[in-house]
Scaffold this active site. Sequence first.
Site, PDB file in Angstrom:
ATOM      1  N   CYS A 113       0.839  -1.204   0.000  1.00 35.15           N
ATOM      2  CA  CYS A 113       0.000   0.000   0.000  1.00 35.15           C
ATOM      3  C   CYS A 113       0.876   1.258   0.000  1.00 35.15           C
ATOM      4  O   CYS A 113       1.689   1.457   0.916  1.00 35.15           O
ATOM      5  CB  CYS A 113      -0.916  -0.005   1.217  1.00 35.15           C
ATOM      6  SG  CYS A 113      -1.799   1.553   1.456  1.00 35.15           S
ATOM      7  N   CYS A 173       0.537   3.353   3.225  1.00 38.35           N
ATOM      8  CA  CYS A 173       1.261   2.778   4.367  1.00 38.35           C
ATOM      9  C   CYS A 173       2.745   3.113   4.247  1.00 38.35           C
ATOM     10  O   CYS A 173       3.407   3.482   5.228  1.00 38.35           O
ATOM     11  CB  CYS A 173       1.060   1.267   4.421  1.00 38.35           C
ATOM     12  SG  CYS A 173      -0.654   0.742   4.627  1.00 38.35           S
TER      13      CYS A 173
END
Length: 463
Positions: free
Chosen positions: A383, A386
């Site tokens: 991600c 993230c």
Amino acid sequence: MASATASISSHSIALRDLKATRIGAVRQQVAVVPAGLPATAPKGQRARAVRPLCAAEPARKPVSASAASSPVAPVEEEASAAAAVDYEALAQELVGASPLEIMDRALDMFGSEIAIAFSGAEDVALIEYAKLTGRPFRVFSLDTGRLNPETYQLFDKVEKHYGIHIEYMFPEASEVQDLVRSKGLFSFYEDGHQECCRVRKVRPLRRALKGLKAWITGQRKDQSPGTRASIPVVQVDPSFEGLDGGAGSLIKWNPVANVDGKDIWTFLRTMDVPVNTLHAQGYVSIGCEPCTRPVLPGQHEREGRWWWEDATAKECGLHKGNIDKEGQAPKVGVNGNGSAEASAPDIFQSQAIVNLTRPGIENLLRLENRAEPWLTVLYAPWCPYCQAMEASYVELAEKLSGSGIKVAKFRADGEQKPFAQAELQLQSFPTILLFPGRTVKPIKYPSEKRDVQSLLAFVNSLR
């Protein structure tokens, strides 16, 4: 005497043929009408759009009498030669090339039948690279009718700075009217941005590209790892058709595909070119006003676009080839259900961060009296959002080390995702939870500010 007369006559004919050939070539060049303008457009309008004043005219090669008298290659042969280019091989050849080299190759190959797509953001770098090649170039832009005032101001500055005229494309008024009358001005917040973008962006773009054989974009791999991680520097456009029509009739160039965003900005500052003033207000990726906002500390730049939608949907349709037929991003290190492959590198690597397993976080959920609070991030290594907050989260963990608060991480993609959605309030990555000392239910961090101070304030207010 007869021989001499014949020689002179032959020489005169050759000179006449050479002169006629040159005149024909000049007339052919003057007759070129750029895409988007009708052949009957006023003379001044055509001349203004054909060649920017800032571009140097390429050097002319001398033509011999023998070359002038040789037959011209049929148009069909030229077209087949162009179609024979292996663009996958060319993309591999240019992997290590600079943006300037790639831009020069693109303009050299397509001349007046290629144009730069300018959005009013960092795409000004493309125009600067084009200027530096010394070749003629064209620029077009899509005016959706919903751009920020600062973007319109930048268009004007860019035209004056480079001495060019941007070729603007507009949506069909009747289509915009039907959409707004039937669904309102902000329907995209409820049912997704694709329909509005299709009317205001995609269809005008399709009209623009039908008059070209190639186009140049400012796509970068680091802009949106969810959808752009595998874009090449040149490709056969998978979505749109060009001047000749049909699949494979349009070539797409991405000269800055392999360039980091910070390096683009170093280039823009070094060359002292005009930029959108919104950048100084925290805007990184800039589109239409209702769908663009500044990014916050610890956020990826693409989180400022269509923030209410999933990462794999963050394309407007201009680059819909980045999304496969099932509506997902290309599978680069991520499988079809969104879980990372075994080879994907983990993140949040620090001795100050506890790596929770499924039994470990289930135990945290069951405890009514915990010895100490736990701050936990639910994440997926692939991600981009993230990844963007990794540095601040690691710094926070080190600050809280020995303070009586545990900092942890739980990988919640793949097989763990249904559990995390049902039990841990997971909606999107990353999700940050605080398990207090005397409360069973974890408290979800409500803000998108992921800098150290904001996270620390959240912890201290609930410890």
